[in-house]
Design an enzyme around this catalytic site. Sequence first.
Site, PDB file in Angstrom:
ATOM      1  N   GLU B  58       7.723  -9.973  -5.974  1.00 26.81           N
ATOM      2  CA  GLU B  58       6.834 -10.381  -4.791  1.00 26.81           C
ATOM      3  C   GLU B  58       6.159 -11.693  -5.536  1.00 26.81           C
ATOM      4  OE1 GLU B  58       7.276  -7.237  -5.516  1.00 26.81           O
ATOM      5  OE2 GLU B  58       8.238  -6.466  -3.662  1.00 26.81           O
ATOM      6  N   HIS B 128       1.371   2.628   1.630  1.00 26.03           N
ATOM      7  CA  HIS B 128       2.014   1.882   2.614  1.00 26.03           C
ATOM      8  C   HIS B 128       1.285   1.464   3.753  1.00 26.03           C
ATOM      9  CE1 HIS B 128       5.438   2.524   0.101  1.00 26.03           C
ATOM     10  NE2 HIS B 128       6.200   1.557   1.079  1.00 26.03           N
TER      11      HIS B 128
END
Lengths: 323, 321
Positions: B58, B128
């Site tokens: 990322e 999440h």
Amino acid sequence: MTGADPLRLYRTVRLIRRFEERAIELVHAGQIVGGIHPYLGQEGIAAGVCAALDREDLVTGTHRGHGHVLAKGADPARMLAELCGRVTGLNRGRGGSMHAADFGVGVLGANAIVGAAGAILTGAVWERRRRGAGIVGATFFGDGAVNEGMLLEAFNLAALWRVPVLFVCENNGYATTMPVDGAVAGTIAGRAAAFGMPATVVDGQDPEAVREVTAAAVARMRAGGGPELVEARTYRFDAHHTFEHQVRLDYRPPEEVAEGRSRDPVDIAGARLDPAARAAVDAAVEAELDAAVEYALAGPHPDPATALDHLYASGLTARTGGG
Amino acid sequence: MPRLSYRRALTRALADEMTRDESVVVLGEDIRVAAANVTTGLLKKFGPERVRDTPLSEQAFTSFATGAALAGARPVVEFQIPSLLFLVFEQIVNHAHKFPLMTGGQCAVPVTYVVPGSGSRTGWAGQHSDHPYALFAHVGVTTVVPATPADAYGLLVSAIRCDDPVVVFAPAGALDLRADVTDLAPVPLGRGVVRRSGTDVTVVAVGHLVHDALAVAEELAGQASVEVFDPRTVYPFDWDGLVESVSRTGRLVVVDDGNRSCGIAAEIIATVVERVRLAAPPRRVTRPDGAVLPFAPALDRAVQPGRDQLTAAIQLTLKDG
């Protein structure tokens, strides 16, 4: 632009050397606030790498970045004006030493976050090539950056997508005060091998050796090869940062410093010229830097009312902080 | 009238902008197969040079997008999980956001970051389920949280066309919405909208909570006239639009799916009380301080702003004044 040119190489290392010495004087005189990370001793790397690049090729530098910006062709006067925080500086006084940039000559900025610029440069080279330009890039970083995950991710991405980026590690033996042996497991070149990237170790004190290694890598990359790594072994002649001129830190034995300074890239490059030619370059560099200092100190300081200028490229206006 | 889902609105926005502008490229994990059900069909239509599936790196691909933007691209980066924004906060804040000023205006960094499924998805637990739009507002990165399919389309289009970095939070709580959309058009950044007119209290609701606010307003219709203001963009905020509303109603309640301390609700209340003399103390309904969403569904829900809490806050504000 990629052939051997001892005069030009010498001129570049000499320019960077004297630029840095002048900049240190300006730090001590209070004209450059915040100090600098002197590139003294490492000039051969920026000079050698950039001598093998074209103007359209892209580079990114580091917090110790003056040499990269100058070697790629930025105007020393505007660079010095930037260090002095003037609106006539490369970045209009908004960047200073650690963020000096000159997009016009392919310098996408010095970058003060260790290991951060590799992925940025990879993306920039990829996009230019997607648009049909046959360019390559070179991203400079120190030995301290080889333990930053962000840089290792960039190695992977560049190698995976075969983006022609030369990863140039300036191994000066220390990340601030931390010696390489205390920080690097394995080897620097070995990190490249893990991603299938060719790696070359070169004497960073010899600008011509750096130029040769770079020219060979650039030729392979322009012919369709993927990224490569060059580890240039060098030595930092001065402090990590000019704050050390006030606070002496005890991490390099005097004998080691003397040994390191004995291999001076300016002398190594200068010895390849006849003395008259060398003296002429020295005089020309001095004249250029005299003019640069004059230009830098004559430039206006930015108006505080413009402190938020350039914050947004879209024209968005930020709220100010006042009541 | 076509029924458009929120997800397909995002897909349409990407496809339309990629068709309109060759400089638009999309990067992200598993986007070639549209694992987040947003990049559907893009690889086939635009090819792997413009639809680049990335390794799980990322930090590198976020800064790769910054570099591509410096060289003329308009990259869109998809993150499947909102918490990944913590991983790339450095790359967005320290580089993408700072480059224009640090270089003295030599460059622009037009990158769009899209998070399809921000906030709780129920059952995805602590790592999440974050909703960190206030973090980006705090550092001054343009941040939008569309509540409807039409806004999802229009704000994503405007984000891609914007010359600055923009984060697009697509709340999980809104992703399954469908709506009749007659006119797909860009929605200007920084412009809020009154979703429901009222005269007694202004409720500012962010993202999917707009729909909760509208439902609560209906429930309370017999007792109070509730105006619902959807800022759409949380930075830069439409202060003038909100001040106009609160100046009429005199009361303010904010419902915000962020953590309480330094959340966008705090900023909204602070700014409004600087500019408007309210008839009653303002209220806010938020996640708790330091919220980590627990796994069990009842606990997950307990930590998110609820309709009961919003109803209570509105009633208190009406009673106080």
